[in-house]
Design a protein around this motif. Structure first.
Motif, mmCIF file in Angstrom:
data_model
loop_
_atom_site.group_PDB
_atom_site.id
_atom_site.type_symbol
_atom_site.label_atom_id
_atom_site.label_comp_id
_atom_site.label_asym_id
_atom_site.label_seq_id
_atom_site.Cartn_x
_atom_site.Cartn_y
_atom_site.Cartn_z
ATOM 1 N N VAL A 192 0.820 -7.857 -2.187
ATOM 2 C CA VAL A 192 1.628 -7.261 -1.123
ATOM 3 C C VAL A 192 0.705 -6.826 0.011
ATOM 4 C CG1 VAL A 192 1.604 -4.929 -2.092
ATOM 5 C CG2 VAL A 192 3.459 -5.622 -0.587
ATOM 6 N N SER A 193 1.133 -7.109 1.212
ATOM 7 C CA SER A 193 0.390 -6.695 2.403
ATOM 8 C C SER A 193 1.289 -5.803 3.250
ATOM 9 C CB SER A 193 -0.020 -7.919 3.229
ATOM 10 O OG SER A 193 -0.799 -8.811 2.459
ATOM 11 N N TRP A 194 0.678 -4.856 3.929
ATOM 12 C CA TRP A 194 1.410 -3.967 4.832
ATOM 13 C C TRP A 194 0.898 -4.162 6.243
ATOM 14 C CZ3 TRP A 194 5.487 -0.697 3.752
ATOM 15 C CH2 TRP A 194 5.790 -0.489 2.393
ATOM 16 N N TYR A 195 1.838 -4.145 7.193
ATOM 17 C CA TYR A 195 1.520 -4.326 8.599
ATOM 18 C C TYR A 195 2.212 -3.239 9.417
ATOM 19 C CZ TYR A 195 -0.011 -9.044 7.322
ATOM 20 O OH TYR A 195 -0.659 -10.117 6.761
ATOM 21 N N GLN A 196 1.571 -2.855 10.513
ATOM 22 C CA GLN A 196 2.162 -1.935 11.476
ATOM 23 C C GLN A 196 2.482 -2.712 12.749
ATOM 24 O OE1 GLN A 196 -0.251 0.632 14.111
ATOM 25 N NE2 GLN A 196 0.668 2.378 13.072
ATOM 26 N N GLN A 240 0.083 -5.633 12.974
ATOM 27 C CA GLN A 240 -1.348 -5.474 12.695
ATOM 28 C C GLN A 240 -1.531 -5.158 11.214
ATOM 29 O OE1 GLN A 240 -3.437 -2.787 15.326
ATOM 30 N NE2 GLN A 240 -3.790 -4.540 16.648
ATOM 31 N N PHE A 241 -2.490 -5.830 10.607
ATOM 32 C CA PHE A 241 -2.752 -5.704 9.167
ATOM 33 C C PHE A 241 -3.287 -4.326 8.842
ATOM 34 C CE2 PHE A 241 -3.812 -7.171 5.009
ATOM 35 C CZ PHE A 241 -5.097 -6.738 4.705
ATOM 36 N N ILE A 242 -2.638 -3.665 7.860
ATOM 37 C CA ILE A 242 -3.119 -2.354 7.403
ATOM 38 C C ILE A 242 -3.992 -2.543 6.160
ATOM 39 C CG2 ILE A 242 -2.478 -0.048 6.604
ATOM 40 C CD1 ILE A 242 0.200 -0.413 8.050
ATOM 41 N N PHE A 243 -3.404 -3.062 5.096
ATOM 42 C CA PHE A 243 -4.151 -3.393 3.874
ATOM 43 C C PHE A 243 -3.327 -4.297 2.982
ATOM 44 C CE2 PHE A 243 -2.892 1.230 3.156
ATOM 45 C CZ PHE A 243 -1.661 0.929 2.599
ATOM 46 N N GLN A 244 -3.996 -4.769 1.934
ATOM 47 C CA GLN A 244 -3.358 -5.665 0.980
ATOM 48 C C GLN A 244 -3.681 -5.202 -0.432
ATOM 49 O OE1 GLN A 244 -4.841 -9.861 0.009
ATOM 50 N NE2 GLN A 244 -3.068 -10.314 1.290
ATOM 51 N N TYR A 245 -2.730 -5.350 -1.331
ATOM 52 C CA TYR A 245 -2.925 -5.039 -2.745
ATOM 53 C C TYR A 245 -2.676 -6.286 -3.576
ATOM 54 C CZ TYR A 245 -3.547 -0.082 -2.129
ATOM 55 O OH TYR A 245 -4.061 1.145 -1.785
ATOM 56 N N TYR A 246 -3.574 -6.467 -4.532
ATOM 57 C CA TYR A 246 -3.452 -7.582 -5.473
ATOM 58 C C TYR A 246 -3.616 -7.012 -6.869
ATOM 59 C CZ TYR A 246 -4.875 -11.773 -8.089
ATOM 60 O OH TYR A 246 -4.990 -12.779 -9.015
ATOM 61 N N ARG A 247 -2.621 -7.204 -7.691
ATOM 62 C CA ARG A 247 -2.659 -6.694 -9.071
ATOM 63 C C ARG A 247 -3.101 -5.236 -9.103
ATOM 64 N NH1 ARG A 247 -4.892 -11.906 -12.605
ATOM 65 N NH2 ARG A 247 -3.034 -13.179 -12.253
ATOM 66 N N GLU A 248 -2.474 -4.432 -8.259
ATOM 67 C CA GLU A 248 -2.597 -2.967 -8.226
ATOM 68 C C GLU A 248 -3.923 -2.461 -7.652
ATOM 69 O OE1 GLU A 248 -1.112 -1.206 -11.987
ATOM 70 O OE2 GLU A 248 -0.510 -3.260 -12.478
ATOM 71 N N GLU A 249 -4.749 -3.358 -7.126
ATOM 72 C CA GLU A 249 -6.012 -2.932 -6.523
ATOM 73 C C GLU A 249 -5.998 -3.284 -5.033
ATOM 74 O OE1 GLU A 249 -7.864 -1.492 -10.021
ATOM 75 O OE2 GLU A 249 -8.765 -1.563 -8.014
ATOM 76 N N SER A 283 4.204 6.076 15.246
ATOM 77 C CA SER A 283 5.563 5.576 15.462
ATOM 78 C C SER A 283 5.514 4.064 15.615
ATOM 79 C CB SER A 283 6.173 6.204 16.720
ATOM 80 O OG SER A 283 6.335 7.592 16.566
ATOM 81 N N ALA A 284 6.210 3.368 14.733
ATOM 82 C CA ALA A 284 6.142 1.899 14.717
ATOM 83 C C ALA A 284 7.100 1.371 13.668
ATOM 84 C CB ALA A 284 4.721 1.430 14.386
ATOM 85 N N LEU A 285 7.207 0.040 13.622
ATOM 86 C CA LEU A 285 7.902 -0.653 12.543
ATOM 87 C C LEU A 285 6.856 -1.012 11.498
ATOM 88 C CD1 LEU A 285 10.574 -2.043 11.558
ATOM 89 C CD2 LEU A 285 9.754 -4.107 12.724
ATOM 90 N N TYR A 286 7.083 -0.646 10.259
ATOM 91 C CA TYR A 286 6.153 -0.950 9.176
ATOM 92 C C TYR A 286 6.755 -2.052 8.317
ATOM 93 C CZ TYR A 286 3.382 2.962 10.655
ATOM 94 O OH TYR A 286 2.595 3.798 11.413
ATOM 95 N N LEU A 287 5.997 -3.135 8.208
ATOM 96 C CA LEU A 287 6.458 -4.316 7.493
ATOM 97 C C LEU A 287 5.646 -4.509 6.226
ATOM 98 C CD1 LEU A 287 6.595 -6.722 10.569
ATOM 99 C CD2 LEU A 287 8.569 -5.773 9.393
ATOM 100 N N GLY A 343 11.496 -4.258 7.288
ATOM 101 C CA GLY A 343 10.727 -3.180 7.871
ATOM 102 C C GLY A 343 11.378 -1.809 7.792
ATOM 103 N N THR A 344 10.543 -0.797 7.968
ATOM 104 C CA THR A 344 10.984 0.591 8.118
ATOM 105 C C THR A 344 10.574 1.052 9.507
ATOM 106 O OG1 THR A 344 10.811 1.164 5.777
ATOM 107 C CG2 THR A 344 10.672 2.976 7.363
ATOM 108 N N ARG A 345 11.544 1.511 10.284
ATOM 109 C CA ARG A 345 11.251 2.028 11.619
ATOM 110 C C ARG A 345 10.933 3.513 11.486
ATOM 111 N NH1 ARG A 345 9.872 -0.179 16.086
ATOM 112 N NH2 ARG A 345 11.643 -1.614 16.110
ATOM 113 N N LEU A 346 9.674 3.896 11.748
ATOM 114 C CA LEU A 346 9.224 5.284 11.664
ATOM 115 C C LEU A 346 9.084 5.867 13.065
ATOM 116 C CD1 LEU A 346 8.032 7.732 10.123
ATOM 117 C CD2 LEU A 346 5.794 6.628 10.341
ATOM 118 N N SER A 347 9.724 6.983 13.285
ATOM 119 C CA SER A 347 9.580 7.708 14.553
ATOM 120 C C SER A 347 8.932 9.047 14.251
ATOM 121 C CB SER A 347 10.936 7.928 15.213
ATOM 122 O OG SER A 347 11.547 6.699 15.533
#
Lengths: 113, 115
Positions: free
Chosen positions: B32-36, B44-53, B86-90, B109-113
């Motif tokens: 799973v990868s998270w983006y802002q 923009q890439f925040i981080f990625q998790y592979y098998r819980e790491e 404040s952004a959309l988090y994908l 996505g989640t829209r965070l204000s």
């Protein structure tokens, strides 16, 4: 920083016509992947088409095709027979060995009836 | 439909608070990868998790942290919220780390204000 550039912030096209969206990128890798994603107002990114850099043949998916120029680091998307449902933000993205996607700023495409 | 779901869809927080965003990956996806995505920008890439790491991180401070669970659901936590958060988090899930197979499937996505 390795970047992806989309030089057209907005474009419009008449229904049933053809439109081309531009993208250039920077990379120091030999093996990488290029993507076009579509983001409609629903916000969900949908993969439109994918190109593997080591393949010379341009990818096609139904009405969508790409013009991949590896030496020029150019990756444009052609949409044929445009439909109203194609209206969306289109993002060009590059993926490489670090598994993250680097996106451009997007092009807002409007298909007019 | 990509099979990736995110909750909540919208969230309003005040500066200095903490927030947790959730993602349920497509069945069987172990990455799973998270983006802002700020308004008018590409993700923009925040981080990625592979098998819980954690398996790679973008240019984000440590107050952005994540978790991935054995059932492949995941969380993005942000501490000490700032107005610029404040952004959309994908979130995006994929099957493997092999780039040849690493097609990422995104949630809505989640829209965070942050006020």
């Amino acid at each position: 920083a390795q970047t992806v550039t989309q030089s057209q912030p907005e474009m419009s096209v008449q229904e049933a016509e053809t439109v081309t969206l531009s993208c250039t990128y920077d990379t120091s890798e030999n093996n990488y992947y290029l993507f076009w994603y579509k983001q409609p107002p629903s916000r969900q990114m949908i993969l439109v088409i994918r190109q593997e850099a080591y393949k010379q043949q341009n990818a096609t998916e139904n009405r969508f095709s790409v013009n991949f120029q590896k030496a020029a680091k150019s990756f444009s998307l052609k949409i044929s027979d445009s439909q109203l449902g194609d209206t969306a933000m289109y993002f060009c993205a590059r993926g490489g060995s670090n598994y993250k996607l680097t996106f451009g700023k997007g092009t807002l495409l409007t298909v007019n009836p | 439909e990509t099979g990736v779901t995110q909750s909540p869809t919208h969230l309003i927080k005040t500066r200095g608070q903490q927030v947790t965003l959730r993602c349920s990956s497509q069945s069987g996806h172990n990455t799973v990868s998270w983006y802002q995505q700020a308004l008018g920008q590409g993700p923009q890439f925040i981080f990625q998790y592979y098998r819980e790491e954690e398996n790679g991180r973008g240019n984000f401070p440590p107050r952005f942290s994540g978790l991935q669970f054995p059932n492949y659901s995941s969380e993005l936590n942000v501490n000490a919220l700032e107005l610029d958060d404040s952004a959309l988090y994908l979130c995006a899930s994929s099957l493997a780390l092999d780039p040849a197979k690493n097609i990422q499937y995104f949630g809505a996505g989640t829209r965070l204000s942050v006020l």
